[in-house]
Scaffold this active site. Structure first.
Site, PDB file in Angstrom:
ATOM      1  N   HIS A  53      27.308  11.021  57.121  1.00 39.29           N
ATOM      2  CA  HIS A  53      28.067  11.984  57.917  1.00 39.29           C
ATOM      3  C   HIS A  53      28.769  13.004  57.026  1.00 39.29           C
ATOM      4  O   HIS A  53      28.957  12.761  55.832  1.00 39.29           O
ATOM      5  CB  HIS A  53      29.082  11.241  58.790  1.00 39.29           C
ATOM      6  CG  HIS A  53      28.467  10.165  59.619  1.00 39.29           C
ATOM      7  ND1 HIS A  53      28.526   8.827  59.254  1.00 39.29           N
ATOM      8  CD2 HIS A  53      27.754  10.219  60.772  1.00 39.29           C
ATOM      9  CE1 HIS A  53      27.874   8.106  60.158  1.00 39.29           C
ATOM     10  NE2 HIS A  53      27.398   8.929  61.085  1.00 39.29           N
ATOM     11  N   SER A  61      26.769   9.603  66.470  1.00 45.24           N
ATOM     12  CA  SER A  61      27.950   9.603  65.609  1.00 45.24           C
ATOM     13  C   SER A  61      28.321  10.989  65.095  1.00 45.24           C
ATOM     14  O   SER A  61      29.449  11.195  64.642  1.00 45.24           O
ATOM     15  CB  SER A  61      27.734   8.663  64.416  1.00 45.24           C
ATOM     16  OG  SER A  61      26.589   9.047  63.672  1.00 45.24           O
ATOM     17  N   ASP A  95      30.305   9.970  53.870  1.00 46.78           N
ATOM     18  CA  ASP A  95      29.966   8.570  53.610  1.00 46.78           C
ATOM     19  C   ASP A  95      28.482   8.340  53.340  1.00 46.78           C
ATOM     20  O   ASP A  95      28.000   7.220  53.434  1.00 46.78           O
ATOM     21  CB  ASP A  95      30.416   7.699  54.794  1.00 46.78           C
ATOM     22  CG  ASP A  95      29.777   8.125  56.109  1.00 46.78           C
ATOM     23  OD1 ASP A  95      28.889   9.000  56.094  1.00 46.78           O
ATOM     24  OD2 ASP A  95      30.170   7.579  57.163  1.00 46.78           O
TER      25      ASP A  95
END
Length: 383
Positions: free
Chosen positions: A351, A42, A348
């Site tokens: 990240h 991610s 968040d």
């Protein structure tokens, strides 16, 4: 004889100087990469998981793209800034068939992905796109691209000769480390880390066998500094024992495992460099780059690095980023974005924000966090 000897020495010296000068000129020329092929999780997924499964939603993407793009940030990722620095367009996710362009490369990274094979589904927080699968997707992409060019239909793809001239970037391993941390005491962590690095190395070697020659390899970041890992977000009035946290509030044992992975990865990259002399292998110390930002957050214009912009994380209650309300003990809370994401390092809790990613990218592309210390624009010159 004396004059002849002096003449010969002078010619040899001149030849050496010209050779050195030619090498300097050669090394000063940027690589001019025609394409990027990225592999990761991610931290560099530009839309794979969003296209494959549930589409991303606001507030993800709100500050730069003004819409969700499948990136785990309010805006751009480090891989986006790398592409921009190289003068290339942002990478499209390989699996995203709508509105994508692959003329300058493709992104095979997928959120939640690991180097090793998983035993989890998307519903358990896993990903089917481990590194082995990502590399297999690349091979299919390369094979089909060559076929299209032979048929005169390859304008939307890299030219066949671009694959050898491209840069191959990697940012993967963090989820493997997270899984190993969850199983500490149940397995030999050192053996697990060695296996992760070995499998990563095997995939890099396979890509080399398929013609890849320039490799830009990120190590893993300070996982113990992710705000969701910090006690401040997992319990009220919790006082950790001495040595559990470092001076920045990061969890020491988690960062120690990341450092061990990074040490073994650096050693492995050095071995690859020694064996495959016609290729360039650059090891990039993302851990140090990110930790430098975390250590100097206030000086660099950011709020406390433990603060999370999007989502609600207090007292062990975790409501991840999204435009929705939730209720805790009768009290309604909001899990949306903060007013100014650019003031935060963490988007968040896991990240980074667009602003933090920009700060980190600006440091690493110069080569100041690389081994060897070469700018990314010149990273092909090691071969």
């Amino acid at each position: 004889m004396g004059l002849l000897r002096q003449f010969v020495v002078a010619v040899i010296s001149l030849s050496q100087l010209l050779s050195i000068g030619a090498e300097e000129i050669k090394s000063s020329q940027p690589c001019g990469f025609p394409a990027i092929f990225n592999f990761g999780d991610s931290n560099s997924d530009t839309g794979c998981m969003s296209a494959a499964f549930y589409p991303a939603a606001l507030p993800y993407g709100e500050t730069f793209f003004n819409e969700p793009t499948g990136r785990a940030s309010d805006g751009r990722l480090i891989t986006d800034f790398i592409a921009k620095h190289l003068g290339l367009p942002y990478l499209s996710a390989y699996i995203d068939s709508i509105g994508s362009s692959y003329s300058h490369g493709a992104n095979f990274a997928a959120a939640a992905s690991t180097v090793r094979r998983q035993n989890r589904t998307i519903f358990d927080g896993g990903s089917p796109f481990n590194l082995e699968i990502q590399v297999a997707q690349f091979i299919q992409f390369k094979t089909r691209t060559a076929k299209f060019y032979k048929q005169g239909q390859g304008n939307s793809f890299p030219r066949p000769e671009d694959f050898a001239k491209a840069i191959y970037t990697f940012d993967i391993g963090q989820n493997d480390i997270a899984a190993a941390l969850q199983r500490m005491g149940q397995e030999d962590s050192a053996a697990v880390i060695s296996d992760i690095v070995d499998q990563l190395s095997n995939q890099i070697i396979y890509l080399y066998s398929q013609g890849a020659r320039t490799f830009w390899i990120h190590n893993t970041g300070p996982i113990g500094c992710l705000p969701v890992a910090m006690p401040i977000h997992n319990a009220y009035n919790y006082t950790p024992v001495a040595g559990y946290l470092d001076q920045n509030g990061c969890v020491v044992y988690q960062n120690d495992m990341a450092k061990e992975f990074n040490r073994k990865l650096n050693d492995t990259v050095a071995k690859l460099r020694a064996v495959y002399l016609d290729a360039s292998f650059v090891y990039v110390d993302m851990f140090s780059a990110k930790y430098e930002l975390i250590s100097n957050a206030k000086k660099e214009g950011f709020v406390d690095p433990s603060k999370i912009c999007c989502g609600f994380h207090e007292g062990g209650n975790h409501f991840f980023c999204g435009n929705y309300n939730a209720t805790i003990n009768g009290t309604e809370i909001y899990a949306g974005s903060c007013k100014d994401p650019s003031s935060h390092i963490s988007w968040d809790g896991v990240h980074y924000t667009d602003a933090a990613n920009s700060w980190i990218a600006n440091r690493i592309v110069s080569g100041s966090f690389s081994d060897p210390p070469v700018p990314i624009t010149h990273s092909c010159s090691l071969a």
